[in-house]
Design a protein around this motif. Structure first.
Motif, PDB file in Angstrom:
ATOM      1  N   ASP A   1       0.951  -1.108  -0.112  1.00  0.00           N
ATOM      2  CA  ASP A   1      -0.099  -0.168  -0.008  1.00  0.00           C
ATOM      3  C   ASP A   1       0.850   1.271   0.049  1.00  0.00           C
ATOM      4  N   GLY A   2       1.983   1.209   0.640  1.00  0.00           N
ATOM      5  CA  GLY A   2       2.947   2.457   1.115  1.00  0.00           C
ATOM      6  C   GLY A   2       3.440   2.732  -0.475  1.00  0.00           C
ATOM      7  N   GLN A   3       3.743   1.835  -1.240  1.00  0.00           N
ATOM      8  CA  GLN A   3       4.485   1.957  -2.431  1.00  0.00           C
ATOM      9  C   GLN A   3       3.421   2.475  -3.519  1.00  0.00           C
ATOM     10  N   VAL A   4       2.235   1.734  -3.571  1.00  0.00           N
ATOM     11  CA  VAL A   4       1.336   2.296  -4.422  1.00  0.00           C
ATOM     12  C   VAL A   4       0.824   3.815  -4.044  1.00  0.00           C
ATOM     13  N   ARG A   5       0.648   3.876  -2.748  1.00  0.00           N
ATOM     14  CA  ARG A   5       0.368   5.508  -2.411  1.00  0.00           C
ATOM     15  C   ARG A   5       1.371   6.366  -2.978  1.00  0.00           C
ATOM     16  N   LEU A   6       2.691   5.987  -2.780  1.00  0.00           N
ATOM     17  CA  LEU A   6       3.727   6.778  -3.241  1.00  0.00           C
ATOM     18  C   LEU A   6       3.530   7.065  -4.900  1.00  0.00           C
ATOM     19  N   ALA A   7       3.426   6.083  -5.558  1.00  0.00           N
ATOM     20  CA  ALA A   7       3.142   6.419  -7.037  1.00  0.00           C
ATOM     21  C   ALA A   7       2.145   7.191  -7.289  1.00  0.00           C
ATOM     22  N   VAL A   8       0.886   6.966  -6.646  1.00  0.00           N
ATOM     23  CA  VAL A   8      -0.110   7.896  -6.836  1.00  0.00           C
ATOM     24  C   VAL A   8       0.145   9.357  -6.571  1.00  0.00           C
ATOM     25  N   ILE A   9       0.703   9.389  -5.240  1.00  0.00           N
ATOM     26  CA  ILE A   9       1.151  11.117  -4.990  1.00  0.00           C
ATOM     27  C   ILE A   9       2.050  11.400  -6.159  1.00  0.00           C
ATOM     28  N   GLN A  10       3.191  10.914  -6.717  1.00  0.00           N
ATOM     29  CA  GLN A  10       3.894  11.199  -7.748  1.00  0.00           C
ATOM     30  C   GLN A  10       2.956  11.548  -9.012  1.00  0.00           C
ATOM     31  N   ARG A  11       1.838  10.850  -9.184  1.00  0.00           N
ATOM     32  CA  ARG A  11       1.225  11.156 -10.485  1.00  0.00           C
ATOM     33  C   ARG A  11       0.203  12.066 -10.050  1.00  0.00           C
ATOM     34  N   LEU A  12      -0.016  12.710  -9.061  1.00  0.00           N
ATOM     35  CA  LEU A  12      -1.141  13.577  -8.743  1.00  0.00           C
ATOM     36  C   LEU A  12      -1.614  14.824  -9.754  1.00  0.00           C
ATOM     37  N   PRO A  13      -0.332  15.535 -10.184  1.00  0.00           N
ATOM     38  CA  PRO A  13      -0.747  16.395 -11.219  1.00  0.00           C
ATOM     39  C   PRO A  13      -1.269  15.781 -12.608  1.00  0.00           C
ATOM     40  N   TRP A  14      -0.941  14.704 -12.698  1.00  0.00           N
ATOM     41  CA  TRP A  14      -1.551  14.084 -14.250  1.00  0.00           C
ATOM     42  C   TRP A  14      -2.750  13.635 -13.799  1.00  0.00           C
ATOM     43  N   ILE A  15      -3.191  12.958 -12.660  1.00  0.00           N
ATOM     44  CA  ILE A  15      -4.586  12.564 -12.005  1.00  0.00           C
ATOM     45  C   ILE A  15      -5.437  13.773 -12.175  1.00  0.00           C
ATOM     46  N   LYS A  16      -4.886  14.841 -11.404  1.00  0.00           N
ATOM     47  CA  LYS A  16      -5.819  16.043 -11.276  1.00  0.00           C
ATOM     48  C   LYS A  16      -6.228  16.755 -12.565  1.00  0.00           C
ATOM     49  N   LYS A  17      -5.075  16.804 -13.610  1.00  0.00           N
ATOM     50  CA  LYS A  17      -5.543  17.330 -14.789  1.00  0.00           C
ATOM     51  C   LYS A  17      -6.462  16.317 -15.758  1.00  0.00           C
ATOM     52  N   GLN A  18      -6.142  15.094 -15.609  1.00  0.00           N
ATOM     53  CA  GLN A  18      -7.375  14.196 -16.418  1.00  0.00           C
ATOM     54  C   GLN A  18      -8.794  14.406 -15.724  1.00  0.00           C
ATOM     55  N   ARG A  19      -8.902  14.853 -14.496  1.00  0.00           N
ATOM     56  CA  ARG A  19     -10.287  14.706 -13.957  1.00  0.00           C
ATOM     57  C   ARG A  19     -10.627  16.205 -14.086  1.00  0.00           C
ATOM     58  N   GLU A  20      -9.992  17.333 -14.323  1.00  0.00           N
ATOM     59  CA  GLU A  20     -10.444  18.546 -15.016  1.00  0.00           C
ATOM     60  C   GLU A  20     -10.792  18.525 -16.258  1.00  0.00           C
ATOM     61  N   GLN A  21     -10.096  17.872 -17.097  1.00  0.00           N
ATOM     62  CA  GLN A  21     -10.744  17.589 -18.625  1.00  0.00           C
ATOM     63  C   GLN A  21     -12.031  16.770 -18.678  1.00  0.00           C
ATOM     64  N   LEU A  22     -11.820  15.895 -17.746  1.00  0.00           N
ATOM     65  CA  LEU A  22     -13.118  15.104 -17.971  1.00  0.00           C
ATOM     66  C   LEU A  22     -14.563  15.858 -17.520  1.00  0.00           C
ATOM     67  N   ARG A  23     -14.064  16.657 -16.321  1.00  0.00           N
ATOM     68  CA  ARG A  23     -15.325  17.445 -15.941  1.00  0.00           C
ATOM     69  C   ARG A  23     -15.509  18.504 -17.035  1.00  0.00           C
TER      70      ARG A  23
ATOM     71  N   GLU B   1       8.337   2.868 -14.405  1.00  0.00           N
ATOM     72  CA  GLU B   1       9.218   2.869 -13.823  1.00  0.00           C
ATOM     73  C   GLU B   1       8.776   2.141 -12.495  1.00  0.00           C
ATOM     74  N   ARG B   2       9.532   1.545 -11.757  1.00  0.00           N
ATOM     75  CA  ARG B   2       9.262   0.990 -10.402  1.00  0.00           C
ATOM     76  C   ARG B   2       9.407   2.227  -9.423  1.00  0.00           C
ATOM     77  N   PRO B   3       8.179   2.471  -8.738  1.00  0.00           N
ATOM     78  CA  PRO B   3       8.188   3.749  -7.782  1.00  0.00           C
ATOM     79  C   PRO B   3       9.202   3.060  -6.514  1.00  0.00           C
ATOM     80  N   LYS B   4       9.847   4.081  -6.166  1.00  0.00           N
ATOM     81  CA  LYS B   4      10.934   3.993  -5.195  1.00  0.00           C
ATOM     82  C   LYS B   4      10.364   4.065  -3.763  1.00  0.00           C
TER      83      LYS B   4
END
Ligand SMILES: [Zn+2]
Length: 246
Positions: free
Chosen positions: A46-68, A241-244
């Motif tokens: 879970d910690g590694q997945v969480r980190l991967a999501v945090i690193q991609r937050l700007p991309w996720i937020k941009k996708q959500r804005e476009q969607l809406r 890339e493997r999240p560190k």
């Protein structure tokens, strides 16, 4: 292929996590509400997945804005030949112009809209919106009563709203529930899933393992209902890339 699934909440964003026998982590943002789903290799915790999501937050937020910001499916001309979904079934729209109060009927596999001539597209859309709300108001009382009994709770108040970001919600202080009018376009199984989901928030605020466990005992097939509700990818990104781990 073995899979397990769970939930994470990362910086206020709910994330569905599926662990699979795959090599690379994959993040998807799905319409219509911008649901975030991560497919992760079994070896990542879970910690590694969480980190991967945090690193991609700007991309996720941009996708959500476009969607809406994307054009609404309802922004249509409302003329004969268009189609829309009712309880998961695609129906052809037929517009019949005649004097009198606008109303809508299901006739065979068609959705027939009776409107006075010169009714604007916007007024026709409002008529359809009211009709979808009526469909929900027709089935929700029995459905909610059934789950009040099954889950031994009292739902003091519920409403139907149109909102872009969520299928439903629960106010834990007032215990007031609301449901998105768009649910009338989805299969009734999806509405039931949302009813059980929002009531489950009476017991657990976040999408934790405990929340998933409560859902499992109430509605064992809730995951497939959720996937049915959110079907259709909008944006996907491969992550090679493997999240560190920290
Ligand atoms: Zn929830």
């Amino acid at each position: 292929m073995s899979t397990t699934s769970g939930y994470l909440t990362v910086r206020g964003i709910d994330v569905d996590v599926i662990h699979k026998d795959i090599k690379n982590l994959h993040i998807g943002v799905y319409p219509p509400m911008g649901r975030v789903r991560v497919a992760a290799p079994q070896r990542l915790d879970d910690g590694q997945v969480r980190l991967a999501v945090i690193q991609r937050l700007p991309w996720i937020k941009k996708q959500r804005e476009q969607l809406r910001a994307a054009p609404r499916q309802t922004e249509r001309e409302m003329v004969t030949g268009e189609s829309d979904y009712v309880w998961g079934v695609r129906r052809r729209l037929k517009v019949v112009e005649r004097p009198g109060r606008p109303h809508i009927e299901v006739d065979g596999d068609r959705l027939v809209l009776y409107v006075p001539p010169t009714t604007s597209a916007e007024a026709r859309r409002q008529c359809l919106d009211r009709w979808y709300r009526e469909q929900l108001r027709h089935v929700l009382p029995d459905l909610i009563a059934q789950w009040e009994t099954e889950m031994d709770v009292v739902v003091p108040k519920w409403t139907i709203r149109r909102i872009k970001t969520k299928w439903g919600s629960c106010n834990r202080e007032t215990r007031h529930l609301w449901f998105n009018v768009e649910l009338a376009k989805k299969h009734p199984d999806c509405l039931e899933y949302i009813v059980v989901h929002v009531i489950t928030h009476y017991f657990e605020r976040n999408h934790t393992a405990q929340f998933a466990g409560l859902m499992d005992s109430s509605l064992p097939d809730w995951r497939s209902r959720r996937d049915q509700l959110n079907a259709g990818p909008l944006a996907n990104e491969r992550w090679d890339e493997r999240p560190k781990p920290k």
